[in-house]
Design a protein around this motif. Structure first.
Motif, mmCIF file in Angstrom:
data_model
loop_
_atom_site.group_PDB
_atom_site.id
_atom_site.type_symbol
_atom_site.label_atom_id
_atom_site.label_comp_id
_atom_site.label_asym_id
_atom_site.label_seq_id
_atom_site.Cartn_x
_atom_site.Cartn_y
_atom_site.Cartn_z
ATOM 1 N N PRO A 404 0.855 -1.224 0.029
ATOM 2 C CA PRO A 404 -0.078 -0.003 -0.078
ATOM 3 C C PRO A 404 0.932 1.200 0.105
ATOM 4 C CG PRO A 404 -0.086 -1.117 2.234
ATOM 5 C CD PRO A 404 0.527 -2.024 1.216
ATOM 6 N N PHE A 405 2.301 0.961 0.136
ATOM 7 C CA PHE A 405 3.097 2.259 0.220
ATOM 8 C C PHE A 405 3.395 2.723 -1.303
ATOM 9 C CE2 PHE A 405 3.840 0.195 4.394
ATOM 10 C CZ PHE A 405 3.134 1.059 5.264
ATOM 11 N N ILE A 406 2.952 2.370 -2.362
ATOM 12 C CA ILE A 406 3.238 2.812 -3.789
ATOM 13 C C ILE A 406 2.892 3.954 -3.753
ATOM 14 C CG2 ILE A 406 3.066 2.496 -6.057
ATOM 15 C CD1 ILE A 406 4.664 0.213 -5.209
ATOM 16 N N GLY A 407 3.614 4.954 -4.328
ATOM 17 C CA GLY A 407 3.625 6.356 -4.327
ATOM 18 C C GLY A 407 3.485 7.348 -3.187
ATOM 19 N N GLU A 408 3.998 6.760 -1.986
ATOM 20 C CA GLU A 408 4.366 7.651 -0.935
ATOM 21 C C GLU A 408 5.583 8.119 -1.063
ATOM 22 O OE1 GLU A 408 4.954 6.969 3.837
ATOM 23 O OE2 GLU A 408 3.263 6.085 2.834
ATOM 24 N N LYS A 409 5.806 9.445 -0.431
ATOM 25 C CA LYS A 409 7.013 10.068 -0.755
ATOM 26 C C LYS A 409 7.835 9.747 0.734
ATOM 27 C CE LYS A 409 6.003 13.632 -3.933
ATOM 28 N NZ LYS A 409 4.716 13.191 -4.486
ATOM 29 N N VAL A 410 8.898 9.532 0.398
ATOM 30 C CA VAL A 410 9.735 8.900 1.595
ATOM 31 C C VAL A 410 11.315 9.519 1.723
ATOM 32 C CG1 VAL A 410 8.592 6.954 2.068
ATOM 33 C CG2 VAL A 410 10.599 6.796 0.558
ATOM 34 N N LEU A 411 12.034 9.308 2.756
ATOM 35 C CA LEU A 411 13.403 9.918 2.608
ATOM 36 C C LEU A 411 14.369 8.558 2.882
ATOM 37 C CD1 LEU A 411 12.744 12.732 5.037
ATOM 38 C CD2 LEU A 411 13.274 13.095 2.806
ATOM 39 N N ALA A 412 15.500 8.973 2.976
ATOM 40 C CA ALA A 412 16.666 7.791 3.095
ATOM 41 C C ALA A 412 16.685 6.609 1.976
ATOM 42 C CB ALA A 412 16.121 7.098 4.449
ATOM 43 N N GLU A 413 17.017 7.186 0.898
ATOM 44 C CA GLU A 413 16.951 6.224 -0.441
ATOM 45 C C GLU A 413 18.324 5.640 -0.058
ATOM 46 O OE1 GLU A 413 16.681 6.592 -5.145
ATOM 47 O OE2 GLU A 413 17.534 8.359 -4.094
ATOM 48 N N THR A 414 18.363 4.335 -0.478
ATOM 49 C CA THR A 414 19.496 3.504 -0.403
ATOM 50 C C THR A 414 20.475 3.892 -1.705
ATOM 51 O OG1 THR A 414 18.366 1.542 0.377
ATOM 52 C CG2 THR A 414 20.519 1.277 -0.633
ATOM 53 N N LEU A 415 21.930 4.355 -1.238
ATOM 54 C CA LEU A 415 22.729 4.412 -2.273
ATOM 55 C C LEU A 415 23.671 3.246 -2.735
ATOM 56 C CD1 LEU A 415 24.037 7.988 -1.027
ATOM 57 C CD2 LEU A 415 22.523 7.471 -2.850
ATOM 58 N N TYR A 416 24.130 2.440 -1.858
ATOM 59 C CA TYR A 416 24.983 1.504 -1.997
ATOM 60 C C TYR A 416 24.613 0.231 -1.108
ATOM 61 C CZ TYR A 416 27.848 4.614 -4.703
ATOM 62 O OH TYR A 416 28.444 5.545 -5.540
ATOM 63 N N THR A 417 24.692 -0.883 -1.322
ATOM 64 C CA THR A 417 24.719 -2.068 -0.466
ATOM 65 C C THR A 417 25.798 -2.788 -0.602
ATOM 66 O OG1 THR A 417 22.515 -1.928 -0.220
ATOM 67 C CG2 THR A 417 23.355 -3.959 0.317
ATOM 68 N N LEU A 418 26.670 -3.081 0.290
ATOM 69 C CA LEU A 418 27.785 -4.124 -0.007
ATOM 70 C C LEU A 418 27.798 -5.278 0.917
ATOM 71 C CD1 LEU A 418 29.018 -0.698 0.050
ATOM 72 C CD2 LEU A 418 31.283 -1.825 -0.091
ATOM 73 N N VAL A 419 28.307 -6.312 0.332
ATOM 74 C CA VAL A 419 28.363 -7.641 1.211
ATOM 75 C C VAL A 419 29.776 -8.149 0.752
ATOM 76 C CG1 VAL A 419 27.529 -10.141 1.256
ATOM 77 C CG2 VAL A 419 25.893 -8.194 0.781
ATOM 78 N N ASN A 420 30.462 -8.269 1.915
ATOM 79 C CA ASN A 420 32.021 -8.734 1.909
ATOM 80 C C ASN A 420 32.886 -7.900 1.139
ATOM 81 O OD1 ASN A 420 31.674 -11.094 3.705
ATOM 82 N ND2 ASN A 420 30.617 -12.296 1.735
ATOM 83 N N GLY A 421 32.322 -6.482 1.079
ATOM 84 C CA GLY A 421 33.430 -5.674 0.668
ATOM 85 C C GLY A 421 32.927 -5.346 -0.957
#
Length: 429
Positions: A404-421
């Motif tokens: 139900p959150f489609i279309g909601e405006k939010v903060l804290a967007e992911t830039l990078y995700t790292l696993v084992n570097g």
């Protein structure tokens, strides 16, 4: 990439202060944490300037559904793990309501083989409490533990008979496996599809009473006290559940529990119509339940936040709530929603939310993740905190976008995700 330098990040300290931080990674592990590390002569094959982005330990989710094997039209281990990575998750625990069910070492190992081949984040696969997810015959806990299983659950249906749960807890305690419980007394369901209350009556939809969940938790807490098992409660949703778990902790019973972002943010009053996008299990509860969940997190009754990421197709959800499957997706939106609804509004601190989504869930099951320490695997997430974005289904990595959150405006967007570097997801693609 054997060496990587992350520059101009910010981390949250114990006093909830954002402090400038660089992180130097070598051979997949964190080698140095500090400020201006480049000035110390550390050279790296790759440098990422994150321009003030928030750097956290990779998030840990102890409750996801990846639907493989058996239901790959909804999700796969590959797409589910990519969705987790897009949300900043680096370790997730996948539920066993699959086909075939991981109720033997052979079936569990077959899923492990897919995980090793396709997952971009760390995926821990649950085994079941009983064979075939039926409330009858126990699985071989000793063999599963020796194979590498970390916990057992019948999530999706729950254990309906007290005798079976008692024997399961007794055996699980003997071999050292946590029992993870979807708590739902099916004899109290009465065909319900949303929370029983004024809203269900107004919409003319059959309701699910709170005791469907809380009565089975009460049963299980006494069995956990009797057996000494570690008992973990999935997706707590009612004020009664919070109350009895709080009392059980005070009595010394070995119980932990989780709550989902959607139960913290929404109530049954937010359901606009007979719309199956709002159908989840447990259902969105009343406002006083919502308040009790928030209080339970703040006082330590509730240990952590988990998504219960549950993908379904558009076709499956394009029917009445009485017919549609339960569940919403959550991996890609959880941190943004928690930050927007609770940190920016001052109800929770950023430090609290990060802990509830990293070290706390890891500690429940003794997992070696969720920390930002020298020598630890470089499992990290980086977020741009204050740029507003819109939750857009077209950008999802998941096969499904039933939320139900489609279309909601939010903060804290992911830039990078790292696993084992290794960068396993980035906004840049």
């Amino acid at each position: 990439m054997s060496t990587l330098l992350i520059q101009n990040a910010r981390t949250i300290n114990e006093r909830n202060q954002l402090i400038p931080t660089d992180v130097y990674i070598k051979e997949g592990k964190i080698q140095s944490i500090g400020q201006n590390l480049a000035k110390l002569g550390l050279s790296a094959e790759k440098i990422i300037d994150v321009q003030g982005g928030l750097l956290t330990p990779g998030l840990v989710d102890v409750h996801v559904h990846f639907r493989e094997p058996g239901f790959t039209h909804k999700e796969t281990i590959k797409t589910g793990s990519l969705a987790a990575a897009r949300g900043g998750y680096t370790t997730v625990c996948a539920m066993p309501n699959l086909d075939p069910v991981p109720d033997t070492v052979e079936n569990w190992q077959a899923i492990e083989d897919i995980i090793q081949k396709d997952a971009v984040v760390n995926v821990l696969q649950y085994a079941t409490i009983t064979k075939g997810l039926r409330s009858e015959e126990l699985v071989d806990y000793q063999a599963l533990k020796e194979a590498g299983v970390f916990a057992v659950t019948n999530d999706g249906v729950g254990v309906q008979t007290a005798g079976t749960m008692y024997l399961a807890m007794k055996e699980a305690a003997r071999v050292g496996l946590p029992i993870v419980a979807h708590t739902e007394d099916e004899s109290l369901l009465f065909g319900g599809c949303m929370h029983h209350g004024k809203k269900s009556e107004a919409l003319g939809l059959p309701g699910i009473i709170s005791a469907t969940e809380s009565s089975q938790i009460a049963r299980d807490l006494l069995l956990a006290e009797e057996t000494g098992a570690h008992y973990h409660v999935c997706h707590v949703s009612t004020k009664e559940s919070v109350r009895i778990i709080r009392e059980a902790k005070q009595a010394g019973i070995n119980v932990t529990c989780e709550v989902c972002p959607h139960h913290l943010i929404l109530s049954d009053e937010d359901i606009p119509s007979d719309n199956a996008i709002y159908k989840m299990n447990p259902p969105l509860r009343a406002l006083d339940d919502q308040a009790a969940l928030i209080e339970g997190l703040l006082d330590g009754t509730i240990d952590c936040i988990a998504t219960d990421h549950a993908p379904h197709t558009d076709e499956e959800k394009a029917v009445s709530m009485t017919e549609a499957p339960f569940g919403i997706v959550g991996s890609e939106t959880a941190f943004s929603l928690m930050y927007t609804h609770f940190v920016k509004t001052g109800r929770f601190t950023l430090k609290q939310v990060v802990d509830w989504m990293t070290i706390r869930p890891a500690n429940i099951f003794g997992l070696s993740c969720g920390t930002l320490d020298i020598g630890s695997p470089a499992d990290l997430a980086i977020y741009q905190l204050d740029k507003e974005i819109e939750i857009n289904a077209d950008e999802f990595e998941s096969k499904s976008f039933n939320t139900p959150f489609i279309g909601e405006k939010v903060l804290a967007e992911t830039l990078y995700t790292l696993v084992n570097g290794k960068i396993v997801w980035s906004k840049e693609g």
